[in-house]
Scaffold this active site. Structure first.
Site, PDB file in Angstrom:
ATOM      1  N   ARG A  26      -2.926 -45.214  64.896  1.00 33.17           N
ATOM      2  CA  ARG A  26      -2.253 -46.263  64.127  1.00 33.17           C
ATOM      3  C   ARG A  26      -1.891 -47.440  65.032  1.00 33.17           C
ATOM      4  NH1 ARG A  26       2.203 -42.784  61.179  1.00 33.17           N
ATOM      5  NH2 ARG A  26       1.908 -41.553  63.070  1.00 33.17           N
ATOM      6  N   VAL A  68       7.439 -37.332  62.332  1.00 31.77           N
ATOM      7  CA  VAL A  68       8.894 -37.148  62.416  1.00 31.77           C
ATOM      8  C   VAL A  68       9.327 -35.926  61.616  1.00 31.77           C
ATOM      9  CG1 VAL A  68      11.106 -38.193  61.802  1.00 31.77           C
ATOM     10  CG2 VAL A  68       9.277 -39.614  62.724  1.00 31.77           C
ATOM     11  N   GLU A  94      15.633 -41.257  64.135  1.00 31.18           N
ATOM     12  CA  GLU A  94      15.048 -40.424  65.189  1.00 31.18           C
ATOM     13  C   GLU A  94      14.596 -41.317  66.337  1.00 31.18           C
ATOM     14  OE1 GLU A  94      11.740 -40.518  66.066  1.00 31.18           O
ATOM     15  OE2 GLU A  94      11.233 -42.034  64.576  1.00 31.18           O
ATOM     16  N   CYS A 115       5.050 -47.236  65.469  1.00 30.36           N
ATOM     17  CA  CYS A 115       6.459 -47.630  65.412  1.00 30.36           C
ATOM     18  C   CYS A 115       6.715 -49.058  65.884  1.00 30.36           C
ATOM     19  CB  CYS A 115       7.304 -46.668  66.227  1.00 30.36           C
ATOM     20  SG  CYS A 115       7.050 -44.971  65.732  1.00 30.36           S
TER      21      CYS A 115
HETATM   22  C1  UGA Z   1       8.428 -45.404  70.201  1.00 27.21           C
HETATM   23  C2  UGA Z   1       9.766 -45.357  70.980  1.00 27.21           C
HETATM   24  O1  UGA Z   1       9.505 -45.263  72.378  1.00 27.21           O
HETATM   25  C3  UGA Z   1      10.617 -44.158  70.553  1.00 27.21           C
HETATM   26  O2  UGA Z   1      11.874 -44.224  71.183  1.00 27.21           O
HETATM   27  C4  UGA Z   1      10.807 -44.196  69.032  1.00 27.21           C
HETATM   28  O3  UGA Z   1      11.545 -43.089  68.568  1.00 27.21           O
HETATM   29  C5  UGA Z   1       9.447 -44.180  68.367  1.00 27.21           C
HETATM   30  O4  UGA Z   1       8.705 -45.347  68.806  1.00 27.21           O
HETATM   31  C6  UGA Z   1       9.646 -44.225  66.870  1.00 27.21           C
HETATM   32  O5  UGA Z   1      10.242 -45.180  66.374  1.00 27.21           O
HETATM   33  O6  UGA Z   1       9.273 -43.273  66.199  1.00 27.21           O
HETATM   34  P1  UGA Z   1       6.050 -44.206  70.472  1.00 27.21           P
HETATM   35  O7  UGA Z   1       5.575 -45.149  69.412  1.00 27.21           O
HETATM   36  O8  UGA Z   1       5.709 -42.768  70.368  1.00 27.21           O
HETATM   37  O9  UGA Z   1       7.657 -44.269  70.592  1.00 27.21           O
HETATM   38  O10 UGA Z   1       5.426 -44.711  71.832  1.00 27.21           O
HETATM   39  P2  UGA Z   1       5.958 -45.429  73.156  1.00 27.21           P
HETATM   40  O11 UGA Z   1       5.960 -44.469  74.255  1.00 27.21           O
HETATM   41  O12 UGA Z   1       7.178 -46.214  72.892  1.00 27.21           O
HETATM   42  O13 UGA Z   1       4.754 -46.455  73.408  1.00 27.21           O
HETATM   43  C7  UGA Z   1       4.521 -47.535  72.488  1.00 27.21           C
HETATM   44  C8  UGA Z   1       3.441 -48.440  73.002  1.00 27.21           C
HETATM   45  O14 UGA Z   1       3.894 -49.201  74.120  1.00 27.21           O
HETATM   46  C9  UGA Z   1       2.173 -47.733  73.485  1.00 27.21           C
HETATM   47  O15 UGA Z   1       1.058 -48.438  73.009  1.00 27.21           O
HETATM   48  C10 UGA Z   1       2.265 -47.793  74.987  1.00 27.21           C
HETATM   49  O16 UGA Z   1       1.010 -47.777  75.604  1.00 27.21           O
HETATM   50  C11 UGA Z   1       2.970 -49.118  75.187  1.00 27.21           C
HETATM   51  N1  UGA Z   1       3.712 -49.212  76.459  1.00 27.21           N
HETATM   52  C12 UGA Z   1       4.773 -48.407  76.691  1.00 27.21           C
HETATM   53  C13 UGA Z   1       3.323 -50.141  77.413  1.00 27.21           C
HETATM   54  O17 UGA Z   1       2.356 -50.905  77.224  1.00 27.21           O
HETATM   55  N2  UGA Z   1       4.043 -50.230  78.581  1.00 27.21           N
HETATM   56  C14 UGA Z   1       5.104 -49.428  78.829  1.00 27.21           C
HETATM   57  O18 UGA Z   1       5.701 -49.570  79.914  1.00 27.21           O
HETATM   58  C15 UGA Z   1       5.484 -48.490  77.862  1.00 27.21           C
END
Ligand code: UGA
Length: 433
Positions: free
Chosen positions: A327, A11, A151, A260
């Protein structure tokens, strides 16, 4: 504006680079001097598309510098962002000791008005504690504001998310703080929501928990699809076509991981509990996520019977594609469970090999997906990297000891896998006859 960003993590670095590109003069501070040295030498400690180029550009034109000296960075800035880690403790609560430590240091460095902004994800009421810590440690007569500006960056698309946000949330208690932050974000032309500090803090937790809830919900529906013979891909498509529900975060798989969602769900449950509310809904979200990760192991067992002494080719280690972040990656629990059963793991990941070495043991790493699969009893696909989508299935089959694929991200086409002679299993999808 002169900004100081404390914390050179995901971030902090993305925000520092983007604020600098927006025309501000930014100092990004970290107590890890090795990291500062690395950044000063032009290298980037994390893999995030476009970040190295962004940092090169803004360091090159003098808009961004890195420093280990918090004291002088704070003194030279009116706006101070706190973007340090808030990791989960054993009991699920957020560890706020870095935030508190930084607040004390900021107080020690302040010699004029500053606005101190929480950028890290923190439980509601943290702003009040920061305010109190500053008041306790500041010499009298120095004015300050505390604000919350969470963020909403996703790893892999963080720069785009920063520059083109769906919304900017600004939690403030004074007009002066509101004006400074509104002006700072003006160049983005984004929709800005002004709130009080506590509401901004909750918006962040509630948003991430909502995303986690969507994922657990669709994974639960995938289980019903599997049991009934329906197809989760079609079900997700049909559900997501509703403009209110939207198609995002309806991809069934092995559950959410990353730095996250897992920690924010447990921290929100914990703070709600401390405040006197038992957040049973989110506890169920967590439980479904845990079960979903066990499912990958169960599916392999259903296909191979005995796991002991089998070689499993794991495709993908990072918690999602386009990142090297390990992580809370689901791959960690899944690989540990397979190793406990006596499996040999040969893994391939396009970006996360180095970071995975810190959290996984006894893994043989391969240079590409085919090398990982050579002589293996099964391929277990755990991260939906694009390069796996276009794999040559005939070539793959020729290399493996037995033609078994468990596609825990629903990336490959079941009909193609069947046609190529594979025994193929995925999550909640209807298999071709
Ligand atoms: C997440 C949020 O999407 C962001 O909006 C937020 O700002 C961020 O956390 C944060 O708090 O910093 P991120 O952790 O980068 O972002 O990843 P995501 O794209 O949300 O994916 C999270 C997890 O969910 C991954 O393991 C992904 O594979 C899984 N996922 C996501 C699924 O299993 N199915 C989906 O349809 C979407």
């Amino acid at each position: 504006m002169n900004l100081c960003i404390i914390g050179a993590g995901h971030v902090g670095l993305v925000s520092a680079g983007c604020f600098a590109r927006m025309g501000n003069k930014v100092v990004c501070v970290d107590s890890d001097l090795e990291k500062i040295k690395l950044l000063e030498s032009g290298r980037t400690p994390i893999y995030e598309p476009g970040l190295s180029e962004l940092l090169e550009e803004v360091v090159g034109n003098g808009a961004l510098e890195f420093s280990g000296d918090l004291d002088s960075a704070v003194k030279s800035s009116e706006v101070v962002f706190v973007a340090v880690g808030t990791p989960a403790k054993e009991d699920g609560t957020a560890d706020l000791s870095y935030v508190e430590g930084v607040a004390c240091q900021i107080a020690g460095a302040m010699d004029s008005y500053k606005i101190i902004i929480e950028k890290s994800t923190v439980p509601v009421q943290t702003g009040e504690w920061i305010k109190r810590t500053l008041s306790l440690n500041l010499p009298s007569g120095i004015d300050f504001d505390v604000a919350s500006n969470p963020e909403f960056l996703r790893e892999g698309t963080a720069i785009e998310d920063f520059m083109k946000p769906d919304r900017v949330v600004i939690g403030v208690e004074s007009k002066r703080a509101e004006d400074i932050l509104t002006k700072l974000y003006e160049p983005l032309n984004a929709e800005i929501l002004i709130t009080d500090i506590k509401s901004a803090e909750i918006i962040k937790h509630a948003s991430n928990c909502f995303l986690a809830m969507k994922i657990s919900y669709i994974n639960a529906v995938a289980n019903v699809c599997e049991l009934s013979g329906a197809d989760i891909e079609l079900v997700s498509a049909g559900v997501g076509m509703d403009k209110i529900i939207r198609p995002d975060f309806l991809k069934a798989g092995i559950g959410y991981g990353g730095s996250c969602l897992p920690k924010d769900v447990s921290a929100f449950i914990a703070i709600a509990g401390e405040l006197g509310y038992d957040f049973e809904l989110l506890k169920a979200v967590e439980e479904i996520n845990r079960q979903q990760q066990e499912k990958a192991v169960r599916k392999l067992k259903e296909m191979l019977w005995i796991i002991k002494d089998k070689t499993i080719a794991v495709w993908g280690l990072s918690f999602k594609p386009e990142t090297d972040d390990m992580r809370d990656a689901p791959s960690i629990k899944i690989i540990n469970a397979l190793q406990e059963e006596g499996a040999r793991i040969r893994a391939y990941d396009p970006a996360a090999v180095e970071s995975s070495r810190k959290v996984l043991q006894n893994i043989e790493y391969a240079a590409d997906p085919y090398e990982a699969a050579a002589g293996a009893n099964a391929v277990l696909l755990l991260t939906e990297w694009k390069e796996f989508k276009n794999v040559d299935l005939a070539k793959l089959k020729g290399l493996m000891a037995s033609p078994v694929i468990v596609d825990a991200r629903n990336l490959l086409n079941p009909a193609d896998a069947k046609k190529a002679g594979f025994e193929y299993s995925s999550i909640g999808r209807k298999m071709p006859e």
